[in-house]
Design an enzyme around this catalytic site. Sequence first.
Site: not given
Length: 450
Positions: A113, A125, A165, A208
């Site tokens: 990504k 992450k 997130d 996003t």
Amino acid sequence: MSYIHKTISDLKNTSPAQAEFYQAVEEVLDSLAPILESNKLYQQQAIIQRLVEPERQIMFRVTWVDDNGNIKVNKGYRIEFNSALGPYKGGLRFHPSVNASIIKFLGFEQIFKNALTGLPIGGGKGGSNFDPKGKSDGEIMRFCQSFMTELYRHIGPTTDVPAGDIGVGAREIGYMFGQYKRITGRYEGVLTGKSLLWGGSLARKEATGYGVVYFAENMLAVKKDTLENKTCLVSGSGNVAIYAMEKLYQLGAKPITCSDSTGTIYHETGIDLTLIKELKEQTRTGLNAYLETHKDARFIPIDQYPEDGHAVWRLKADAAFPCATQNELTVTDAQALIANGCTIISEGANMPSTQEAINTFVDAKISYGPSKAANAGGVATSQLEMAQNSSMQTWSFEKVDQRLKEIMKNIFETAHQAAEEFGQPGNLVLGANIAGFKRVADAMLEQGVV
């Protein structure tokens, strides 16, 4: 056994019981056969074996005290997957479902990504199985401070820059940044998704959701079509879903659904976005409260979902935007979408479609935007926040939004061209995987065996 399948088999032996991670790896590697055949150097230099193994896996205990004086223990994770293109970049997820497999799947996806954005960022992450729901601000602050007390030694503005997130918004980022500053004595852009008061970027919250709609817009443009007057199914009701719906309205489309952990709202005349924002961003109540204002809407409780899928995908519409969570769209859901006339899917969540659902979309040759391409707007704008922090500037909403729109167009064109180059025009799954892989793999080749 082929080179790719041997790699996957070896991975399952060395990283046992990580189903989500295997799913992400298989989805990418199965697409790479054409480029691996055309350039044997990738095999000779063991690029695949190096890509599937994180550069660093950090697991730690997080202890904190609740409001009643009870000591609580959670697990913390940070997977620093690949830094060939730049510092590790990827969000922190706080949710009870978090485990090593989920963090590794998210980190692996993040490599490609981030590569697709064209920006100088690697993939990583992190997160914890801590659940912010039902916790007081004080409890969340104490957890975040304890989490950062361990994490701070592994991150930095040129090494690893986490973001938010699921379960990690501006509040959690603020508590973690405050603890980082307290421990290190440094005020630097070590986290993104910060408040506008102290280094955040305009349009980051929207990025996003806006990006996934911009990607859909580009998919339609090659067919000389637009989103105007299209009815749209949206899942989720967090930032991604909310701002996807906002951008859909701005472009003349009509979102008619959204969902949360309790069920799905279906409002044929169009979702009342102002009310959804109030329910989710202010009062933080379940979606069933929507019916108190709109009697003509329908709420489908989660216990009434079909056993083989989700209610939101069984409704008739032109386009679908999965914006909730991984594996929320099954093969039966995919078949229902196609049967109901849906011709475009753009993914806002990470890996929201099962592999069987993806295969169904690809085989049907409809416009399908995989998450690693379609939802890259968030991380792209995070990098723009990093750029603003390093130069001590603040850009206007319009400037950031314009850069986001340009980046999403570039991501689409890169994936679209790669698909055509390797003989599968329109297959953006293959195109995105190959284009992202090639950028990372070539950088790894140039940097030697590290």
